[in-house]
Design an enzyme around this catalytic site. Structure first.
Site, PDB file in Angstrom:
ATOM      1  N   CYS A 103       0.867  -1.181   0.000  1.00 48.05           N
ATOM      2  CA  CYS A 103       0.000   0.000   0.000  1.00 48.05           C
ATOM      3  C   CYS A 103       0.903   1.230   0.000  1.00 48.05           C
ATOM      4  CB  CYS A 103      -0.964  -0.007   1.194  1.00 48.05           C
ATOM      5  SG  CYS A 103      -0.143  -0.089   2.795  1.00 48.05           S
ATOM      6  N   THR A 104       0.380   2.385   0.353  1.00 44.53           N
ATOM      7  CA  THR A 104       1.152   3.628   0.259  1.00 44.53           C
ATOM      8  C   THR A 104       2.308   3.673   1.252  1.00 44.53           C
ATOM      9  OG1 THR A 104      -0.854   4.778  -0.418  1.00 44.53           O
ATOM     10  CG2 THR A 104       0.992   6.140   0.267  1.00 44.53           C
TER      11      THR A 104
END
Length: 340
Positions: free
Chosen positions: A200-201
């Protein structure tokens, strides 16, 4: 005293102050899953200490931990790091440094107490964050993903995936993380014995997702340490092959940081290559969508001709049109495309 622990200056003025500020800043992010007995008390202490360090940003607290994205004056960074180290559960916490950044990511400090730092929709009392997937660093990620048996799973929203993602990554189409978790388990249920790397980020969502898949019976679950942000920095620092393509969407004023310079998305209005997200300037709409330079000029930052018409009405008329209407989160979704 507690009632005074909030900002009293308008958002417009605060943003203007930031733009005029000459103090160099750095955008940092961090998260940690740990038990906070009373998040409200912790929130007030945190607000006072960070305010004194001139820190801006958005921080979420819950009984399960902390999730923070902040803009810190470079001169205050040592004191900021020392303060985090003084909080026992945060000693040694990894601080992700934004990849493409001018420090102008936030202009106010907001710390909010929530039910969870990542809204997951998990109601199963047997679920625990104590059993989670194994971290992989950039080098290990590259090595494992060279094996075609390894599944790379993107645990971000569809609009984040659209502008940038890893080679061969599986998209779990959704608007929210809570929708993604059961979808991911269902989509991959026939591959429970294969290695799965989630990303994810910044790491917070894929860490919880890795615990969820293990809870659902998956055997070999990994998650990318520090997410895309840390991976991009490590690839650059160590001269590794970069398997990420495009832009990393971020949830601050920048709305994205270019990792490779590639543009893999398209303008939602004309279809030309573009990866710049913006919010429709019509306050009654505020749709998040991708807009190229040409369409930005043609529509004056609006998402449609109708919104352009409303945007150029006198402010009093705009306010009348907005009366009694709520404007929740609106994001352009190709699967629910509307005519612009």
């Amino acid at each position: 005293m507690v009632a005074n622990l909030h900002n009293r200056i308008s958002q417009k003025e605060l943003k203007q102050r930031l733009l005029e500020e000459s103090v160099p800043r750095r955008t940092l992010s961090f998260y940690s899953y740990f038990q906070i007995p009373d998040p409200k008390i912790f929130r007030d202490e945190l607000w006072l200490r960070l305010k004194a360090l001139q820190v801006f940003g958005r921080i979420y607290l819950a009984h399960e931990g902390i999730n923070a994205q902040v803009s810190v004056p470079v001169s205050m960074e040592p004191a900021f790091r020392d303060y985090l180290e003084s909080i026992e559960p945060l000693r040694g916490v990894r601080l992700n440094v934004a990849f493409a950044d001018d420090g102008k990511s936030f202009w106010v400090l907001k710390i909010k107490v929530r039910e969870k730092i990542v809204a997951d929709g998990i109601a199963d009392p047997g679920f625990s964050m104590e059993q989670k997937g194994r971290y992989v660093d950039a080098e290990t990620f590259n090595r494992l993903t060279a094996d075609p048996e390894t599944l790379v799973v993107d645990m971000r929203n569809h609009y984040e995936y659209e502008v940038g993602h890893f080679e061969g990554a599986v998209e779990i189409p959704s608007d929210t993380f809570r929708d993604q978790l059961p979808k991911a388990a269902e989509l991959l249920k026939e591959k429970k014995d294969q290695p799965v790397i989630m990303y994810c980020t910044g790491g917070i969502r894929c860490e919880k997702a890795s615990a969820y898949l293990l809870h659902k019976g998956f055997k070999k679950v990994f998650h990318l340490e520090g997410g895309i942000i840390h991976y991009a920095n490590m690839v650059k620092e160590k001269g590794l092959e970069n398997k990420f393509h495009g832009k990393n969407f971020v949830f601050d004023e920048r709305l994205g940081e270019s990792i490779t310079g590639e543009i893999i998305a398209h303008c939602h209005q004309c279809g030309k290559p573009a990866d710049t997200h913006t919010n429709c300037k019509n306050s009654a709409c505020h749709l998040l969508f991708i807009q190229c330079v040409s369409c930005a000029a043609q529509f004056d930052g609006c998402c449609s001709a109708e919104c352009l018409r409303v945007y150029h009405l006198p402010e009093e008329e705009q306010r009348e049109l907005r009366k009694g209407k709520t404007n929740g989160q609106k994001v352009f979704n190709k699967a629910r495309n509307r005519r612009m």
